[in-house]
Design a protein around this motif. Structure first.
Motif, mmCIF file in Angstrom:
data_model
loop_
_atom_site.group_PDB
_atom_site.id
_atom_site.type_symbol
_atom_site.label_atom_id
_atom_site.label_comp_id
_atom_site.label_asym_id
_atom_site.label_seq_id
_atom_site.Cartn_x
_atom_site.Cartn_y
_atom_site.Cartn_z
ATOM 1 N N MET A 87 0.804 -1.225 0.000
ATOM 2 C CA MET A 87 0.000 0.000 0.000
ATOM 3 C C MET A 87 0.837 1.276 0.000
ATOM 4 O O MET A 87 0.291 2.374 0.048
ATOM 5 C CB MET A 87 -0.959 -0.008 1.193
ATOM 6 C CG MET A 87 -2.044 -1.064 1.067
ATOM 7 S SD MET A 87 -3.307 -0.978 2.359
ATOM 8 C CE MET A 87 -2.409 -1.643 3.757
ATOM 9 N N GLY A 88 2.171 1.112 -0.027
ATOM 10 C CA GLY A 88 2.996 2.303 -0.189
ATOM 11 C C GLY A 88 3.999 2.601 0.891
ATOM 12 O O GLY A 88 4.765 3.558 0.779
ATOM 13 N N ARG A 290 -1.186 1.587 9.407
ATOM 14 C CA ARG A 290 -2.406 1.516 10.214
ATOM 15 C C ARG A 290 -3.510 0.760 9.475
ATOM 16 O O ARG A 290 -4.275 0.009 10.084
ATOM 17 C CB ARG A 290 -2.898 2.922 10.568
ATOM 18 C CG ARG A 290 -1.902 3.720 11.404
ATOM 19 C CD ARG A 290 -2.505 5.061 11.799
ATOM 20 N NE ARG A 290 -1.508 5.963 12.350
ATOM 21 C CZ ARG A 290 -1.770 7.189 12.794
ATOM 22 N NH1 ARG A 290 -3.024 7.640 12.739
ATOM 23 N NH2 ARG A 290 -0.818 7.956 13.276
ATOM 24 N N MET A 291 -3.582 0.966 8.150
ATOM 25 C CA MET A 291 -4.590 0.261 7.368
ATOM 26 C C MET A 291 -4.306 -1.242 7.375
ATOM 27 O O MET A 291 -5.235 -2.058 7.481
ATOM 28 C CB MET A 291 -4.619 0.795 5.934
ATOM 29 C CG MET A 291 -5.753 0.220 5.081
ATOM 30 S SD MET A 291 -7.405 0.530 5.754
ATOM 31 C CE MET A 291 -7.556 2.301 5.465
ATOM 32 N N ARG A 294 -5.538 -2.657 10.571
ATOM 33 C CA ARG A 294 -7.002 -2.800 10.580
ATOM 34 C C ARG A 294 -7.406 -4.065 9.816
ATOM 35 O O ARG A 294 -8.246 -4.835 10.258
ATOM 36 C CB ARG A 294 -7.669 -1.591 9.917
ATOM 37 C CG ARG A 294 -7.718 -0.355 10.786
ATOM 38 C CD ARG A 294 -8.734 0.627 10.215
ATOM 39 N NE ARG A 294 -8.408 1.999 10.546
ATOM 40 C CZ ARG A 294 -9.167 3.041 10.236
ATOM 41 N NH1 ARG A 294 -10.282 2.863 9.557
ATOM 42 N NH2 ARG A 294 -8.822 4.271 10.566
ATOM 43 N N ILE A 295 -6.813 -4.248 8.634
ATOM 44 C CA ILE A 295 -7.163 -5.392 7.791
ATOM 45 C C ILE A 295 -6.845 -6.706 8.493
ATOM 46 O O ILE A 295 -7.603 -7.672 8.413
ATOM 47 C CB ILE A 295 -6.422 -5.316 6.439
ATOM 48 C CG1 ILE A 295 -6.918 -4.104 5.635
ATOM 49 C CG2 ILE A 295 -6.620 -6.591 5.635
ATOM 50 C CD1 ILE A 295 -6.080 -3.792 4.415
ATOM 51 N N LEU A 296 -5.725 -6.722 9.225
ATOM 52 C CA LEU A 296 -5.294 -7.947 9.893
ATOM 53 C C LEU A 296 -5.920 -8.110 11.276
ATOM 54 O O LEU A 296 -5.585 -9.040 12.012
ATOM 55 C CB LEU A 296 -3.766 -7.987 9.995
ATOM 56 C CG LEU A 296 -3.021 -7.959 8.654
ATOM 57 C CD1 LEU A 296 -1.527 -7.968 8.860
ATOM 58 C CD2 LEU A 296 -3.447 -9.122 7.777
ATOM 59 N N SER A 303 -5.082 6.093 15.174
ATOM 60 C CA SER A 303 -6.107 6.849 14.441
ATOM 61 C C SER A 303 -7.285 7.174 15.338
ATOM 62 O O SER A 303 -7.899 8.234 15.227
ATOM 63 C CB SER A 303 -6.594 6.056 13.219
ATOM 64 O OG SER A 303 -5.583 5.987 12.234
ATOM 65 N N LEU A 304 -7.607 6.261 16.245
ATOM 66 C CA LEU A 304 -8.710 6.489 17.178
ATOM 67 C C LEU A 304 -8.405 7.680 18.078
ATOM 68 O O LEU A 304 -9.250 8.552 18.299
ATOM 69 C CB LEU A 304 -8.941 5.231 18.014
ATOM 70 C CG LEU A 304 -10.060 5.273 19.051
ATOM 71 C CD1 LEU A 304 -11.396 5.598 18.404
ATOM 72 C CD2 LEU A 304 -10.156 3.954 19.804
#
Length: 452
Positions: A87-88, A290-291, A294-296, A303-304
């Protein structure tokens, strides 16, 4: 919610890996076969999936991993790292011009992707960073597009430049730059027209704008719910006009997540933001790490916390006082009402819980338990109390409860049940001082408290 199905499938794979004391090469290949199927079902580009699985396998079957103390955990760590890379790796910001120079951003995308709303959301983000953005209405074709931008600009307290729908988008864009120079705006955001599908007229118009105006950043808004179609759209826009970054809208919807995992690998362009709701504040900076968490199913507490700090503006002294009362189990119905308001600002309880570690597999059950109508009834019960009753729950005798039940339009039993649950919550919070307020004197995550 985005990624829910993918997260569940991956967590099942990881559970199987953790249960094994030692891993064989066949164990890893079998697990990665399941990962591959899960990614394909999530609508991730098949070439991206093939490269991803290959990269993980090459690292995972090495002797250091297979002979390590916790090989299952090491494989999960590798999956996480490769997903971040996919994702970068690094978080990408909108590139601003140095000093007082004006930065011109051109927004583009297909009709229905949420481009105009996203344009206003980005303006709000830049304003919070101290910029003075100017929104420019270049969509002269879609009915009410100009009015929509003006209304959103008003909500964000950002100026909007418009010349109506009888001028060409190129002329409007050129005039907006001159207007920005005179009025002291340092960011110009062009909201261009979309189409139902990619066509030559749209591309020609965008190229003409870039030819006549110095555009520093071209951002493409794509609908995450369209899966691989979003990646196809991003590829074509990049090939024909050149883009600098992507914004994924509607990531809070029933999307399988394939676009988020494919865009960077296919186009080479980073995801800058993700839209997580319809409100103008529902735009999050895209952090690949962070993404991936979340996915895992590993949560996204950072972020929260940032979301809480951005959305909740609470008086420090009042906050410390409330946190102290919670720690002692002495909070009242006024505090409860305030917590409900905060939770609503944060996108609701399900949005908050989805960012907590380990909640992935339980979210389906939790969401079925979270009854928004019940929360509304609870609020109605509290609002039917007098200020004295809210501050001192012990005043609630039988006759007072009867009056409150009538005012809220519920049975007496509902009021009794709520009051009992409230008393239990007081006891629970008294036993959980770490969650209710720490050394910083702020309750929970960045001042956030939960009404349960």
């Amino acid at each position: 919610m985005a990624f829910e199905s993918l997260t569940d499938k991956l967590q099942n794979v990881f559970k199987s890996l953790r249960s094994k004391g030692r891993l064989t090469e066949e164990d890893v290949k079998l697990a990665l076969r399941e990962v591959k199927l899960a990614l394909l079902e999530a609508d991730v580009n098949f070439k991206v999936v093939k490269q991803f699985v290959k990269a993980v396998e090459e690292r995972a079957v090495g002797s250091d991993v297979m002979n390590g103390l916790n090989p299952g955990q090491m494989v999960i760590k590798i999956v996480n790292e490769e997903m971040v890379s996919l994702m970068g790796s690094d978080t990408t910001e909108i590139q601003m011009q140095p000093g007082k120079a004006i930065t011109t951003i051109m927004m583009c995308g297909l009709q229905g992707a949420g481009k105009t709303t996203t344009t206003a959301k980005i303006a709000g983000k830049l304003k919070l960073k101290g910029k003075k953005p100017l929104l420019v209405a270049c969509d002269v074709y879609r009915p009410a597009a100009i009015k929509q931008l003006q209304l959103n600009g008003e909500k964000q307290q950002v100026d909007v430049f418009s010349m109506g729908d009888n001028q060409s988008p190129v002329d409007i864009a050129k005039a907006s730059i001159e207007h920005a120079k005179k009025s002291g705006h340092n960011v110009v955001i062009l909201d261009t027209a979309g189409r139902l599908h990619i066509d030559d007229d749209m591309m020609t118009e965008l190229l003409n704008i870039k030819d006549q105006v110095e555009v520093h950043q071209t951002l493409l808004v794509v609908d995450a719910m369209t899966g691989q179609d979003a990646v196809t759209v991003a590829s074509e826009f990049n090939d024909r006009i050149g883009i600098d970054g992507v914004v994924l809208s509607k990531m809070d919807g029933d999307t399988r997540g394939g676009a988020a995992l494919s865009v960077k690998a296919v186009t080479g362009k980073p995801i800058l933001y993700v839209g997580m709701g319809e409100k103008l504040s529902d735009l999050e900076q895209f952090y690949p790490d962070r993404m991936a968490n979340r996915i895992l199913g590993m949560g996204d507490v950072l972020s929260l916390i940032e979301k809480a700090q951005e959305n909740l503006s609470i008086d420090e002294d009042k906050e410390k006082e409330m946190a102290a009362r919670m720690k002692k189990g002495k909070f009242d119905f006024e505090d409860y009402l305030e917590s409900m308001k905060q939770m609503r600002k944060m996108g609701g309880l399900s949005s908050i819980l989805s960012m907590l570690p380990g909640m992935g597999k339980q979210m389906g059950d939790l969401e079925s338990m979270i009854d928004e109508k019940q929360l509304a009834r609870t609020e109605a019960i509290i609002l039917s109390m007098t200020p004295e009753e809210r501050k001192n729950p012990k005043l609630l005798n039988l006759s007072r409860k009867g009056r409150i039940a009538k005012g809220a339009g519920v049975d007496m039993a509902v009021v009794n049940r709520f009051v009992k649950q409230f008393e239990q919550s007081q006891k629970m919070m008294k036993q959980m001082p770490g969650l209710m307020g720490g050394k910083r004197g702020r309750g929970g995550f960045g001042g956030m408290r939960f009404p349960f």
